[in-house]
Design a protein around this motif. Structure first.
Motif, mmCIF file in Angstrom:
data_model
loop_
_atom_site.group_PDB
_atom_site.id
_atom_site.type_symbol
_atom_site.label_atom_id
_atom_site.label_comp_id
_atom_site.label_asym_id
_atom_site.label_seq_id
_atom_site.Cartn_x
_atom_site.Cartn_y
_atom_site.Cartn_z
ATOM 1 N N GLU A 126 0.810 -1.204 0.000
ATOM 2 C CA GLU A 126 0.000 0.000 0.000
ATOM 3 C C GLU A 126 0.853 1.267 0.000
ATOM 4 O OE1 GLU A 126 -2.602 -0.304 3.333
ATOM 5 O OE2 GLU A 126 -3.451 -2.187 2.633
ATOM 6 N N GLU A 127 2.094 1.177 0.460
ATOM 7 C CA GLU A 127 2.967 2.338 0.511
ATOM 8 C C GLU A 127 3.683 2.507 -0.826
ATOM 9 O OE1 GLU A 127 5.679 2.350 3.786
ATOM 10 O OE2 GLU A 127 4.205 1.406 5.080
ATOM 11 N N SER A 128 3.893 3.722 -1.190
ATOM 12 C CA SER A 128 4.655 3.976 -2.415
ATOM 13 C C SER A 128 5.665 5.090 -2.139
ATOM 14 C CB SER A 128 3.734 4.367 -3.565
ATOM 15 O OG SER A 128 3.122 5.598 -3.287
ATOM 16 N N THR A 129 6.694 5.088 -2.912
ATOM 17 C CA THR A 129 7.727 6.093 -2.767
ATOM 18 C C THR A 129 7.701 6.984 -3.988
ATOM 19 O OG1 THR A 129 9.090 4.519 -1.545
ATOM 20 C CG2 THR A 129 10.199 6.456 -2.443
ATOM 21 N N GLU A 130 7.731 8.273 -3.750
ATOM 22 C CA GLU A 130 7.767 9.225 -4.852
ATOM 23 C C GLU A 130 9.090 9.956 -4.815
ATOM 24 O OE1 GLU A 130 4.398 11.767 -5.294
ATOM 25 O OE2 GLU A 130 3.049 10.255 -4.485
ATOM 26 N N TYR A 131 9.703 10.116 -5.990
ATOM 27 C CA TYR A 131 10.957 10.839 -6.114
ATOM 28 C C TYR A 131 10.739 12.073 -6.965
ATOM 29 C CZ TYR A 131 13.036 6.539 -4.400
ATOM 30 O OH TYR A 131 13.360 5.452 -3.637
ATOM 31 N N TYR A 132 11.360 13.158 -6.568
ATOM 32 C CA TYR A 132 11.232 14.409 -7.302
ATOM 33 C C TYR A 132 12.621 14.920 -7.662
ATOM 34 C CZ TYR A 132 6.485 14.430 -5.494
ATOM 35 O OH TYR A 132 5.194 14.098 -5.175
ATOM 36 N N THR A 133 12.721 15.470 -8.834
ATOM 37 C CA THR A 133 13.952 16.123 -9.243
ATOM 38 C C THR A 133 13.757 17.614 -9.072
ATOM 39 O OG1 THR A 133 14.372 14.406 -10.870
ATOM 40 C CG2 THR A 133 15.559 16.482 -11.146
ATOM 41 N N LEU A 134 14.632 18.231 -8.315
ATOM 42 C CA LEU A 134 14.537 19.667 -8.082
ATOM 43 C C LEU A 134 15.387 20.388 -9.114
ATOM 44 C CD1 LEU A 134 14.883 19.720 -4.199
ATOM 45 C CD2 LEU A 134 12.801 19.808 -5.561
ATOM 46 N N LEU A 135 14.793 21.368 -9.757
ATOM 47 C CA LEU A 135 15.505 22.148 -10.754
ATOM 48 C C LEU A 135 15.721 23.554 -10.235
ATOM 49 C CD1 LEU A 135 13.588 21.048 -13.957
ATOM 50 C CD2 LEU A 135 15.767 20.205 -13.117
ATOM 51 N N CYS A 136 16.877 24.064 -10.483
ATOM 52 C CA CYS A 136 17.217 25.421 -10.081
ATOM 53 C C CYS A 136 16.556 26.408 -11.045
ATOM 54 C CB CYS A 136 18.729 25.565 -10.126
ATOM 55 S SG CYS A 136 19.340 27.022 -9.342
ATOM 56 N N ASP A 137 16.017 27.503 -10.540
ATOM 57 C CA ASP A 137 15.414 28.504 -11.413
ATOM 58 C C ASP A 137 16.433 29.109 -12.366
ATOM 59 O OD1 ASP A 137 13.128 29.828 -8.921
ATOM 60 O OD2 ASP A 137 12.929 28.149 -10.300
ATOM 61 N N ASP A 138 17.647 29.324 -11.888
ATOM 62 C CA ASP A 138 18.684 29.939 -12.705
ATOM 63 C C ASP A 138 19.897 29.013 -12.738
ATOM 64 O OD1 ASP A 138 20.127 31.709 -14.233
ATOM 65 O OD2 ASP A 138 20.634 33.021 -12.558
ATOM 66 N N PRO A 139 19.970 28.151 -13.753
ATOM 67 C CA PRO A 139 21.122 27.251 -13.816
ATOM 68 C C PRO A 139 22.403 28.053 -14.013
ATOM 69 C CG PRO A 139 19.838 27.142 -15.837
ATOM 70 C CD PRO A 139 19.082 28.002 -14.880
ATOM 71 N N SER A 140 23.514 27.464 -13.634
ATOM 72 C CA SER A 140 24.762 28.196 -13.753
ATOM 73 C C SER A 140 25.243 28.226 -15.200
ATOM 74 C CB SER A 140 25.821 27.604 -12.833
ATOM 75 O OG SER A 140 25.935 26.230 -13.021
ATOM 76 N N HIS A 141 26.020 29.254 -15.500
ATOM 77 C CA HIS A 141 26.504 29.495 -16.851
ATOM 78 C C HIS A 141 28.019 29.636 -16.847
ATOM 79 C CE1 HIS A 141 22.286 30.616 -16.997
ATOM 80 N NE2 HIS A 141 22.338 30.400 -18.294
ATOM 81 N N GLU A 142 28.605 29.469 -18.010
ATOM 82 C CA GLU A 142 30.038 29.649 -18.177
ATOM 83 C C GLU A 142 30.300 30.646 -19.296
ATOM 84 O OE1 GLU A 142 31.398 25.697 -18.988
ATOM 85 O OE2 GLU A 142 30.705 25.738 -21.055
ATOM 86 N N VAL A 143 31.464 31.275 -19.246
ATOM 87 C CA VAL A 143 31.876 32.239 -20.260
ATOM 88 C C VAL A 143 33.039 31.628 -21.028
ATOM 89 C CG1 VAL A 143 32.863 34.522 -20.660
ATOM 90 C CG2 VAL A 143 31.128 34.204 -18.889
ATOM 91 N N VAL A 144 32.888 31.578 -22.347
ATOM 92 C CA VAL A 144 33.904 30.979 -23.206
ATOM 93 C C VAL A 144 34.476 32.047 -24.132
ATOM 94 C CG1 VAL A 144 34.371 29.201 -24.940
ATOM 95 C CG2 VAL A 144 32.705 28.771 -23.117
ATOM 96 N N LEU A 145 35.791 32.190 -24.112
ATOM 97 C CA LEU A 145 36.489 33.057 -25.053
ATOM 98 C C LEU A 145 36.803 32.213 -26.275
ATOM 99 C CD1 LEU A 145 37.938 35.734 -25.766
ATOM 100 C CD2 LEU A 145 39.980 34.762 -24.687
ATOM 101 N N ILE A 146 36.243 32.576 -27.418
ATOM 102 C CA ILE A 146 36.417 31.796 -28.635
ATOM 103 C C ILE A 146 37.640 32.259 -29.420
ATOM 104 C CG2 ILE A 146 35.349 31.163 -30.829
ATOM 105 C CD1 ILE A 146 32.639 31.511 -29.315
ATOM 106 N N ASP A 147 37.807 33.581 -29.533
ATOM 107 C CA ASP A 147 38.923 34.126 -30.305
ATOM 108 C C ASP A 147 39.218 35.542 -29.827
ATOM 109 O OD1 ASP A 147 40.801 34.040 -32.575
ATOM 110 O OD2 ASP A 147 39.489 35.563 -33.433
ATOM 111 N N CYS A 148 40.492 35.903 -29.818
ATOM 112 C CA CYS A 148 40.895 37.254 -29.380
ATOM 113 C C CYS A 148 40.597 38.329 -30.411
ATOM 114 C CB CYS A 148 42.391 37.279 -29.078
ATOM 115 S SG CYS A 148 42.792 36.560 -27.498
#
Length: 98
Positions: A4-26
């Protein structure tokens, strides 16, 4: 656990995911780009030069979208080709470009 028991799993998502800055060419104004790299990373002039000459290279990680966009704007104002990307979530293969 009974039937009768069940387990529920939730994935929590961040509102603002992190970002990276890439220098492609000078571009043609390498010294200006090196100074901009120094400004956005806080690294020494020597380390900034080493990074700029390794392009394409990730300069910053773990930023909000706003801070990543701001850093890219500083780099682009010197003639560099740079972009910000959402950092990869475990299991993803590629990050979308902005």
């Amino acid at each position: 656990m009974s039937d009768e028991e069940s387990t529920e799993y939730y994935t929590l998502l961040c509102d603002d995911p992190s970002h990276e800055v890439v220098l492609i060419d000078c571009g043609p104004r390498e010294m200006d780009v090196i100074r901009a790299v120094r400004k956005v990373t806080g690294l020494s002039l020597w380390h900034s030069r080493v990074l700029a000459r390794q392009a394409p290279v990730t300069l910053l990680e773990g930023l909000s979208a706003y801070r990543a966009q701001s850093a890219v704007a500083v780099l682009q104002s010197t003639g560099a080709r740079a972009e910000w990307r959402q950092e990869l979530v475990p299991g993803e293969r590629t990050a979308p470009s902005h």
